[in-house]
Design an enzyme around this catalytic site. Structure first.
Site, short mmCIF file in Angstrom:
data_model
loop_
_atom_site.label_atom_id
_atom_site.label_comp_id
_atom_site.label_asym_id
_atom_site.label_seq_id
_atom_site.Cartn_x
_atom_site.Cartn_y
_atom_site.Cartn_z
N HIS A 218 13.40 25.75 -74.06
CA HIS A 218 14.46 26.43 -74.80
C HIS A 218 14.04 26.63 -76.24
O HIS A 218 14.07 25.70 -77.06
CB HIS A 218 15.76 25.62 -74.73
N GLU B 222 13.29 22.79 -77.16
CA GLU B 222 13.79 21.74 -76.27
C GLU B 222 13.04 21.85 -74.94
O GLU B 222 13.09 22.88 -74.27
CB GLU B 222 15.29 21.90 -76.04
N SER C 237 19.83 28.83 -72.11
CA SER C 237 20.52 27.95 -73.04
C SER C 237 21.83 27.42 -72.46
O SER C 237 22.43 26.52 -73.03
CB SER C 237 20.82 28.69 -74.35
N ASN D 58 23.08 22.26 -78.34
CA ASN D 58 24.37 22.90 -78.01
C ASN D 58 25.42 21.92 -77.50
O ASN D 58 26.60 22.24 -77.48
CB ASN D 58 24.14 24.02 -76.99
#
Length: 504
Positions: free
Chosen positions: A144, A156, A123, A194
């Site tokens: 991810h 992802e 991540s 993120n």
């Protein structure tokens, strides 16, 4: 290119919480699954833990007993990497260290077949950097998953610089066949979620550091006005302050310490003190046995104004007008070439947060953005020391008459929800312009990955194409550090709209 056939084995290396979750996803989709961990005995323990979770699914009626038994028969813990030779996909979920991951994949490359996909669940690290250790990085990519992997739908699918398109397509279709919602993105710091989620935390912390409001009040406004499922303070307590801060630092450093991603000093002090959130019993809030959750600041009851005058177009706040009329408050309307505000009987003005401060004007109260003014249960107001007490009381009384709790915060430009949403919208436009992902995939990722009420582009369309740019431009004038400088992508977006509408 289609998904990996269900008869083909999938391996998961690393059997912590995330590794076990990914293994369970592949297993319940129908694949034979091999588990490996560097620590002897851990793979077997993980297999037993997954089996116990399958038992619980059966007890809850979410999985048939026959399906559980078949899944258990397909799950195999292995002690040696060499036993993964026949796998069609190997997903890594080991320690977040570049050297550890690179060494693992170098070893795997010499074991698996040439058409086996290799994937990292990182991540925070660069997918390109991890794959850079391979002789054939074209089959390497990021997958991810979000924790808990069996429950959260988003995956992802991250393309490294050297990843082949066929590998990405195969991984994407495999994730979809597993019942997940995949989104494709380029290898950029933070990927989609993120990266774009940073302002949700950062702006809440910035309001706190400016002494604009306390954590409980900020969280309440984000939930009850912004429509977010959790506030920034309670969410980071749940995630873990150390974990959340680590991701922020990773994104900040990966963007060469771009000021837009600057970490919070207040959060740093929290981590240094060992107050990591729920897992330590204390974070922004106290989770001890006798701990009491602080209440948000809520204004005392005030008398509503008898009438208001609408000057100009209220834009995103236009939904207030029918609510005001329904509350029995007389509404006068006046055409104004400039401005967008409600005039109160005191002579003061009530203005939607726009990136300016109340102290700059005579007798102004700002009110924050709401996802839906009818559904909102709380509204934040801000005023300066020069705002008359009568004007503030009328503003409070107005929103209370609409059935809202009112929180009065400090004279913070952009307030809470408005500045947060504007920055999220800006980062999303910037990401699309730089080829990170499509608008549709970004909206999907932010709704499913962090449960936002709307995706950034849904917000943008609802608020008006120039709204975020104008608010951030005003904020940037008041804080010229660069933190709030609108991106070129957002500028182009707003300017193109103006050109079509014949303005300049």
């Amino acid at each position: 290119m289609t998904a990996i056939d269900l008869s083909s084995p999938v391996a998961v290396v690393g059997t912590g919480t995330m590794g076990q979750g990914i293994a369970q996803v592949a297993l319940t989709a129908g694949h034979p699954v091999l588990l490996h961990d560097a620590l002897p005995g851990r793979a077997r323990e993980a297999a037993e833990a997954i089996g116990a979770r399958l038992d619980r699914l059966v007890a809850k009626g979410r999985l048939g007993a026959d399906e559980r038994d078949a899944a258990r028969a397909r799950l195999t813990p292995v002690e040696h990497l060499g036993e993964l030779a026949d796998c069609a996909l190997v997903v890594e979920a080991v320690l977040e260290r570049l050297d550890v991951k690179q060494e693992l994949f170098r070893e795997l490359e010499g074991i698996v077949s040439a058409d086996c996909l290799l994937a990292t669940n990182t991540s925070s690290l660069s997918v390109t950097a991890v794959g850079g250790a391979l002789a054939s990085p074209g089959r390497f990519l990021g997958l991810h998953f979000f924790n808990p992997a069996p429950l959260l739908p988003l995956v992802e699918v991250v393309s490294g610089y050297a990843t082949d398109v066929t590998s990405v397509t195969r991984a994407y279709e495999t994730a979809r066949a597993w019942g997940k919602t995949p989104v494709a993105c380029a290898d950029t710091p933070g990927f989609i979620v993120n990266r774009i989620a940073r302002p949700f935390y950062a702006e809440a912390f910035a309001v706190l550091e400016a002494q604009g409001a306390d954590p409980a009040t900020i969280d309440a406004v984000l939930r009850e006005s912004g429509g977010f499922r959790m506030g920034a303070f309670e969410l980071t307590d749940l995630i873990g302050q150390d974990v959340n801060e680590s991701v922020t630092h990773s994104v900040w450093n990966s963007f060469f310490q771009d000021v837009r991603f600057t970490p919070s000093l207040a959060q740093r002090r929290l981590v240094e003190s060992g107050r990591l959130g729920r897992k330590s019993g204390q974070g922004w809030f106290d989770y001890g046995e006798d701990g009491e959750r602080p209440e948000p600041h809520t204004a005392e009851k005030e008398k509503p104004p008898a009438h208001v005058t609408v000057e100009g177009d209220l834009g995103p706040a236009a939904g207030l007008l029918p609510l005001i009329r329904e509350a029995g408050i007389l509404v006068h309307e006046e055409d104004e070439d400039q401005g967008s505000r409600l005039a109160l009987p005191s002579g003061g003005q009530l203005v939607l947060a726009d990136g300016q401060t109340a102290v700059e004007f005579r007798d102004v109260v700002y009110f924050d953005l709401a996802l839906d003014y009818r559904a909102a249960t709380r509204i934040a107001l801000s005023a300066s020391q020069d705002t008359s007490s009568r004007t503030l009381a009328e503003a409070i009384g107005l929103f209370q008459a609409l059935g809202k709790d009112v929180s009065v915060i400090g004279d913070v430009p952009g307030m809470i929800v408005a500045r947060t949403v504007a920055r999220i919208v800006d980062l999303a436009h910037d990401a699309v312009a730089k080829g990170v992902a499509t608008e549709e995939d970004i909206d999907t990722a932010m709704r499913l990955g962090v449960n936002y009420p709307l995706g950034p582009f849904e917000w943008s369309r609802r608020l008006g194409r120039s709204w975020a740019y104008e608010l951030l431009d005003d904020l940037h004038l008041r804080d010229p550090s660069g933190r709030y400088a609108p991106s070129l992508a957002l500028y182009r977006h707003a300017y193109a709209t103006d050109k079509r509408e014949g303005t300049s």
